[in-house]
Design a protein around this motif. Sequence first.
Motif, PDB file in Angstrom:
ATOM      1  N   ARG A   1      11.796  -0.802 -57.981  1.00  0.00           N
ATOM      2  CA  ARG A   1      12.816   0.154 -57.549  1.00  0.00           C
ATOM      3  C   ARG A   1      13.180   0.033 -56.074  1.00  0.00           C
ATOM      4  O   ARG A   1      14.227   0.520 -55.649  1.00  0.00           O
ATOM      5  N   GLY A   2      12.289  -0.570 -55.283  1.00  0.00           N
ATOM      6  CA  GLY A   2      12.571  -0.754 -53.861  1.00  0.00           C
ATOM      7  C   GLY A   2      12.227   0.443 -53.001  1.00  0.00           C
ATOM      8  O   GLY A   2      12.384   0.378 -51.783  1.00  0.00           O
ATOM      9  N   ASN A   3      11.742   1.541 -53.617  1.00  0.00           N
ATOM     10  CA  ASN A   3      11.344   2.696 -52.822  1.00  0.00           C
ATOM     11  C   ASN A   3       9.839   2.663 -52.596  1.00  0.00           C
ATOM     12  O   ASN A   3       9.152   1.734 -53.022  1.00  0.00           O
ATOM     13  N   LEU A   4       9.310   3.685 -51.924  1.00  0.00           N
ATOM     14  CA  LEU A   4       7.876   3.749 -51.657  1.00  0.00           C
ATOM     15  C   LEU A   4       7.239   4.818 -52.523  1.00  0.00           C
ATOM     16  O   LEU A   4       7.784   5.920 -52.668  1.00  0.00           O
ATOM     17  N   GLN A   5       6.084   4.487 -53.097  1.00  0.00           N
ATOM     18  CA  GLN A   5       5.346   5.416 -53.932  1.00  0.00           C
ATOM     19  C   GLN A   5       4.036   5.796 -53.254  1.00  0.00           C
ATOM     20  O   GLN A   5       3.427   4.990 -52.559  1.00  0.00           O
ATOM     21  N   THR A   6       3.598   7.020 -53.469  1.00  0.00           N
ATOM     22  CA  THR A   6       2.359   7.513 -52.878  1.00  0.00           C
ATOM     23  C   THR A   6       1.167   7.107 -53.730  1.00  0.00           C
ATOM     24  O   THR A   6       1.219   7.165 -54.957  1.00  0.00           O
ATOM     25  N   MET A   7       0.100   6.662 -53.074  1.00  0.00           N
ATOM     26  CA  MET A   7      -1.119   6.302 -53.776  1.00  0.00           C
ATOM     27  C   MET A   7      -2.317   6.578 -52.887  1.00  0.00           C
ATOM     28  O   MET A   7      -2.189   6.752 -51.678  1.00  0.00           O
ATOM     29  N   ALA A   8      -3.487   6.638 -53.514  1.00  0.00           N
ATOM     30  CA  ALA A   8      -4.728   6.856 -52.765  1.00  0.00           C
ATOM     31  C   ALA A   8      -5.180   5.545 -52.118  1.00  0.00           C
ATOM     32  O   ALA A   8      -4.769   4.456 -52.528  1.00  0.00           O
ATOM     33  N   ILE A   9      -6.018   5.667 -51.104  1.00  0.00           N
ATOM     34  CA  ILE A   9      -6.586   4.489 -50.461  1.00  0.00           C
ATOM     35  C   ILE A   9      -8.013   4.347 -50.955  1.00  0.00           C
ATOM     36  O   ILE A   9      -8.828   5.284 -50.871  1.00  0.00           O
ATOM     37  N   ALA A  10      -8.331   3.170 -51.476  1.00  0.00           N
ATOM     38  CA  ALA A  10      -9.637   2.955 -52.107  1.00  0.00           C
ATOM     39  C   ALA A  10     -10.770   3.034 -51.092  1.00  0.00           C
ATOM     40  O   ALA A  10     -10.658   2.540 -49.971  1.00  0.00           O
ATOM     41  N   ASP A  11     -11.871   3.668 -51.529  1.00  0.00           N
ATOM     42  CA  ASP A  11     -13.075   3.713 -50.713  1.00  0.00           C
ATOM     43  C   ASP A  11     -13.871   2.437 -50.913  1.00  0.00           C
ATOM     44  O   ASP A  11     -13.832   1.809 -51.973  1.00  0.00           O
ATOM     45  N   ALA A  12     -14.587   2.041 -49.868  1.00  0.00           N
ATOM     46  CA  ALA A  12     -15.447   0.857 -49.946  1.00  0.00           C
ATOM     47  C   ALA A  12     -16.719   1.121 -49.145  1.00  0.00           C
ATOM     48  O   ALA A  12     -16.664   1.819 -48.128  1.00  0.00           O
ATOM     49  N   PRO A  13     -17.858   0.563 -49.571  1.00  0.00           N
ATOM     50  CA  PRO A  13     -19.103   0.756 -48.807  1.00  0.00           C
ATOM     51  C   PRO A  13     -18.976   0.242 -47.371  1.00  0.00           C
ATOM     52  O   PRO A  13     -19.445   0.848 -46.423  1.00  0.00           O
ATOM     53  N   GLY A  14     -18.334  -0.930 -47.238  1.00  0.00           N
ATOM     54  CA  GLY A  14     -18.008  -1.475 -45.939  1.00  0.00           C
ATOM     55  C   GLY A  14     -16.523  -1.816 -45.951  1.00  0.00           C
ATOM     56  O   GLY A  14     -15.944  -2.014 -47.014  1.00  0.00           O
ATOM     57  N   CYS A  15     -15.916  -1.856 -44.798  1.00  0.00           N
ATOM     58  CA  CYS A  15     -14.467  -2.060 -44.803  1.00  0.00           C
ATOM     59  C   CYS A  15     -14.091  -3.491 -45.148  1.00  0.00           C
ATOM     60  O   CYS A  15     -12.927  -3.787 -45.429  1.00  0.00           O
ATOM     61  N   VAL A  16     -15.027  -4.404 -45.130  1.00  0.00           N
ATOM     62  CA  VAL A  16     -14.756  -5.797 -45.516  1.00  0.00           C
ATOM     63  C   VAL A  16     -15.726  -6.189 -46.610  1.00  0.00           C
ATOM     64  O   VAL A  16     -16.921  -5.935 -46.476  1.00  0.00           O
TER      65      VAL A  16
END
Length: 307
Positions: free
Chosen positions: A292-307
């Motif tokens: 659609r070309g628009n922006l959709q809201t979503m959650a940001i995944a959790d991780a034990p470490g950021c990498v």
Amino acid sequence: MIRIAHVSDLHVLSRTAAEWRHIVFNKRLTGYANLILHRGRVHRREYLLAVLSEAAEQSDHLVVTGDVTNLSLEHEYEEAAALLDEVSRRTEVTVVPGNHDIYLPSTHRERRFPHHFDRFVRSDLPTLARDLPAGRFPCVKLRGGVAIIALSSGVPRPPFVAAGYLGHEQLEALNTVLDHPEVQRRTPIVLVHHPPIDTRSRLVRLRDGLVDAAALRGILGRLAHGLVLFGHLHVRVRCRLRTPAGMLDVIGASGAALDHPDPSVRAGFNSYEIQDDGSLASVEAHVIDPQRGNLQTMAIADAPGCV
């Protein structure tokens, strides 16, 4: 409440404008090859424009955690600065450099980043900053209940090395900044390009991470709460840094122009709402919908470490 939009890794580029005499005999040649073989195929300028426009519309302050250019060529600096100038007419902007913005010793030595972006890193506590080749850092902006603290981790590296480095001088200044009463009574929001938490092997961290991340974490350990925002990895991720006094949210943003099937990588921006008392009210991502070309809201995944 203050609304912070977080974008990263714009990698503003223009293959047709590349000047061969500026790329053939230095590290830019490897970057140009990557552009042709990979990044140029997934970089969508229309995505970048949509992300910047929506981020400006939905925020009181937009922060950019580095790599605004791709090869730190002059025309890339100029185009990136023009894009951010346009955004700054709608919301306040703060920018920190990434490794692609300080690509060569010459760009560092000639201070090209502060030449083009100094207006976005004007500190409210200028006497606490150190005069670095990338500009005067730390830059502190006191806004309502938050203190936005911008750091520079971009330094020139040999080919195939993208690691960042803050350095003793800047880290010492950061310690002084955190002691300032105007900062202490606010929630700190620390901006840095490279990931401050990195679970990869030491060899990989030396090649692609923040070399003195442990020293940074040691200083941040004195904080009870706050945000640490970064880029570089081209993926949205959230982790926590526990400190003796409490816990910090550490959150990465993906590239602002990337076309990718994985929504955690695809172009977008992160949004944070901070209450007047400094508490974090919400964290979410706004991601391009390729259909659609628009922006959709979503959650940001959790991780034990950021990498």
